[in-house]
Design an enzyme around this catalytic site. Structure first.
Site, PDB file in Angstrom:
ATOM      1  N   ARG A  58       0.823  -1.207   0.000  1.00 19.81           N
ATOM      2  CA  ARG A  58       0.000   0.000   0.000  1.00 19.81           C
ATOM      3  C   ARG A  58       0.858   1.259   0.000  1.00 19.81           C
ATOM      4  O   ARG A  58       0.430   2.307  -0.479  1.00 19.81           O
ATOM      5  CB  ARG A  58      -0.930   0.011   1.216  1.00 19.81           C
ATOM      6  CG  ARG A  58      -2.141  -0.906   1.096  1.00 19.81           C
ATOM      7  CD  ARG A  58      -3.089  -0.707   2.255  1.00 19.81           C
ATOM      8  NE  ARG A  58      -4.366  -1.390   2.028  1.00 19.81           N
ATOM      9  CZ  ARG A  58      -5.481  -1.109   2.705  1.00 19.81           C
ATOM     10  NH1 ARG A  58      -5.474  -0.174   3.634  1.00 19.81           N
ATOM     11  NH2 ARG A  58      -6.586  -1.777   2.461  1.00 19.81           N
ATOM     12  N   HIS A  75     -39.279   9.249 -34.401  1.00 14.92           N
ATOM     13  CA  HIS A  75     -39.121  10.432 -33.556  1.00 14.92           C
ATOM     14  C   HIS A  75     -39.472  10.161 -32.095  1.00 14.92           C
ATOM     15  O   HIS A  75     -40.229  10.889 -31.466  1.00 14.92           O
ATOM     16  CB  HIS A  75     -39.951  11.595 -34.115  1.00 14.92           C
ATOM     17  CG  HIS A  75     -39.584  11.955 -35.521  1.00 14.92           C
ATOM     18  ND1 HIS A  75     -38.333  12.428 -35.869  1.00 14.92           N
ATOM     19  CD2 HIS A  75     -40.287  11.874 -36.673  1.00 14.92           C
ATOM     20  CE1 HIS A  75     -38.282  12.642 -37.171  1.00 14.92           C
ATOM     21  NE2 HIS A  75     -39.463  12.307 -37.684  1.00 14.92           N
ATOM     22  N   PHE A 114     -54.350  10.015 -15.475  1.00 14.69           N
ATOM     23  CA  PHE A 114     -55.792   9.965 -15.227  1.00 14.69           C
ATOM     24  C   PHE A 114     -56.559  10.972 -16.083  1.00 14.69           C
ATOM     25  O   PHE A 114     -55.985  11.891 -16.669  1.00 14.69           O
ATOM     26  CB  PHE A 114     -56.110  10.150 -13.744  1.00 14.69           C
ATOM     27  CG  PHE A 114     -55.706  11.482 -13.138  1.00 14.69           C
ATOM     28  CD1 PHE A 114     -56.189  12.687 -13.630  1.00 14.69           C
ATOM     29  CD2 PHE A 114     -54.865  11.519 -12.019  1.00 14.69           C
ATOM     30  CE1 PHE A 114     -55.852  13.898 -13.048  1.00 14.69           C
ATOM     31  CE2 PHE A 114     -54.527  12.730 -11.431  1.00 14.69           C
ATOM     32  CZ  PHE A 114     -55.019  13.921 -11.950  1.00 14.69           C
ATOM     33  N   LYS A 164       0.213  17.980 -12.893  1.00 13.01           N
ATOM     34  CA  LYS A 164       0.330  19.356 -12.386  1.00 13.01           C
ATOM     35  C   LYS A 164       1.637  19.978 -12.863  1.00 13.01           C
ATOM     36  O   LYS A 164       1.663  21.161 -13.242  1.00 13.01           O
ATOM     37  CB  LYS A 164       0.276  19.346 -10.857  1.00 13.01           C
ATOM     38  CG  LYS A 164       0.516  20.726 -10.235  1.00 13.01           C
ATOM     39  CD  LYS A 164       0.371  20.704  -8.727  1.00 13.01           C
ATOM     40  CE  LYS A 164       0.637  22.101  -8.161  1.00 13.01           C
ATOM     41  NZ  LYS A 164       0.375  22.168  -6.707  1.00 13.01           N
TER      42      LYS A 164
END
Length: 516
Positions: free
Chosen positions: A67, A279, A465, A141
């Site tokens: 790590r 479409h 609805f 950077k």
């Protein structure tokens, strides 16, 4: 990095090792010392290349299962020092740090790891790279002094410039640095998405999405609009982005959107189905015994609008279907597969696009992203189907078995029609589609007019609805036998009463399917 004499050290540590041996050999031939670590170092040494280990440079061993290995001033000092700044160079000399001129790094395969079935959280976490992004971001950077490579496809250009000029131009270094930041941003976006899901966060304070270039497009919706097609990493495999094109012209922006619309509709059906789209709206949907039968019904639904349309099947296209399809001008045909006979027939049409997509992939619904100027709307995909609805029948007459089958088909289709939406159908096909109207009765009139005499005894579906009984009255005039709609209006009783007066069966689903 203004002269060849300074281009003397390269740090190479890659998970994607394609081409890296030849790249390192070329750098050595150009006078570079190669720094490396782990599997990359081992591979280079196995190919008889001289390599300096990173822990020889740092004087500190790798720890914590690897790590920590490159997170050290002897590495990052060499990456971040401005070579045109005397004070920076003096500090390097004072600390005994050597500059690094070329960095070639790519990252632990986090995406490939989390794609694996059954991957554990522990495996995913261990494949979050720390040292790699830190080196890449530092080098990017400081791109005025460092050439940083994250993509093996850039090896050739870097080597060509080194051979020709002894250095890498500022223009190239800047492009390479921009690519690095796109790469690390994409990498972090995938990690952020994974961790957000793992933590169960549904509305995080920030969202970042990443997509990968699939193809450049000639233009967007209109010729004056520039456009590009990107694919989502780890996105749905049941997608136009994952389709294999077997034949025909390159897909356009409008082709892709229409093809996606057709695919979303046809996946609603378990029985053989064909969907025609123009479409972004279905102009004809048919079901039948096979692809040919289903397409014949989709064509019959609207033989005018289907001209120049997109067709999606959920069954293999065979010679029988192909012989029908070849007689009509179509932009795209999508199917799980085509028989050899079908391909021989259809590929005689030079420009038609033939796409195959796996219908076996079962993907969880994805989030839907909708851009607005200066913002983004994010919502769940509308994944509710007919079987998810809790049906109620408020009218005196109940739909017959045949009418219920027709209502089911109409409801599956109306979900995908632009609101306000009305669909008229029988048990095998659509008969009329009213799409994108400013009022519901207007959409009904369009669908009923298109259906004509076929509306008598057919059914009608509405995406939302009825705010008043006028749509029921229009349906009754046309002889519609049954209606399916969400219900939930404060004036539902008006529609129910009108339906009862005309002997129309009405089904409430409790589910609205607005589509804007």
């Amino acid at each position: 990095m203004e002269g060849a004499a300074r281009m003397k050290r390269a740090l190479i540590s890659v998970s994607d090792k394609s081409g890296v041996v030849d790249f390192a050999k070329e750098l050595i031939d150009l006078g570079f010392e190669i720094l490396s670590t782990g599997g990359t170092k081992k591979m280079l040494e196995e190919n008889n290349l001289a390599v300096t280990a990173v822990d020889e440079v740092t004087g500190f061993p790798e720890i914590l299962e690897g790590r920590v290995k490159t997170l050290h001033p002897f590495i990052h000092g060499g990456l971040l020092a401005k070579k045109n700044d005397p004070s920076h160079m003096a500090q390097l000399e004072e600390q005994g740090i050597k500059g690094i001129d070329v960095v070639c790094v790519n990252l632990y395969p986090f995406q490939k790891t989390i794609e694996k079935p059954g991957v554990t959280v522990e495996d995913a976490i261990e494949n979050i790279d720390i040292g790699g992004p830190a080196m890449l971001r530092a080098s990017a950077k400081n791109h005025e002094s460092v050439a940083v490579i994250v993509d093996a496809t850039d090896y050739g250009q870097v080597l060509n410039e080194l051979r020709s000029n002894g250095n890498v131009s500022l223009e190239t270094r800047r492009k390479l640095a921009a690519k690095v930041y796109r790469h690390t941003a994409s990498y972090d976006a995938l990690i952020a998405e994974y961790m957000t899901n793992l933590a169960g966060e549904e509305q995080p304070e920030r969202v970042t999405f990443t997509y990968e270039l699939k193809q450049s497009l000639r233009y967007g919706e209109n010729p004056h609009q520039k456009a590009t097609f990107y694919e989502k990493p780890l996105g749905s495999k049941f997608s136009i982005a994952r389709a294999e094109q077997l034949h025909g012209k390159e897909l356009s922006f409008n082709n892709i959107r229409d093809a996606d619309a057709a695919l979303q509709i046809v996946k609603e059906f378990g029985e053989p189905a064909a969907v025609a789209v123009k479409h972004m709206n279905p102009c004809g949907v048919g079901t039948g015994e096979n692809a040919a039968d289903a397409f014949s019904k989709a064509y019959e639904a609207d033989p005018t609008s289907i001209f120049g349309g997109i067709i999606a099947f959920n069954r293999e296209v065979d010679g029988s279907a192909a012989n029908i399809l070849k007689e009509i001008f179509l932009e795209i045909i999508i199917a799980p597969s085509f028989t050899e006979e079908a391909l021989n027939i259809l590929t005689t049409k030079k420009n038609i696009r033939l796409l195959t997509i796996s219908f076996d992939e079962k993907n969880a619904p994805e989030k839907v992203l909708t851009s607005i100027e200066g913002g983004l709307l994010l919502q769940d995909q509308d994944a509710l189907g007919f079987d998810d609805a809790e049906l109620t029948i408020p009218t005196k007459r109940k739909p017959s078995e045949e009418e219920m089958e027709a209502l089911k088909l109409a409801w599956k289709v109306v979900k995908h029609v632009k609101s306000n939406a009305i669909v008229v159908a029988d048990e095998a096909m659509t008969l009329g589609v009213g799409a994108g109207q400013m009022n519901r009765v207007g959409a009904a009139k369009i669908a009923i007019e298109q259906a004509g005499e076929r509306a008598r005894g057919a059914v009608l579906a509405s995406d939302a609805f009825f705010p008043m009984s006028d749509t029921v009255e229009e349906a009754a005039k046309a002889g519609i036998a049954a209606i399916i709609q969400p219900g939930g209006s404060i004036r539902d009783e008006d529609s129910i009463k009108a339906a009862d007066e005309h002997g129309i069966a009405m089904v409430f689903t409790g589910v609205r399917h607005f589509k804007h």
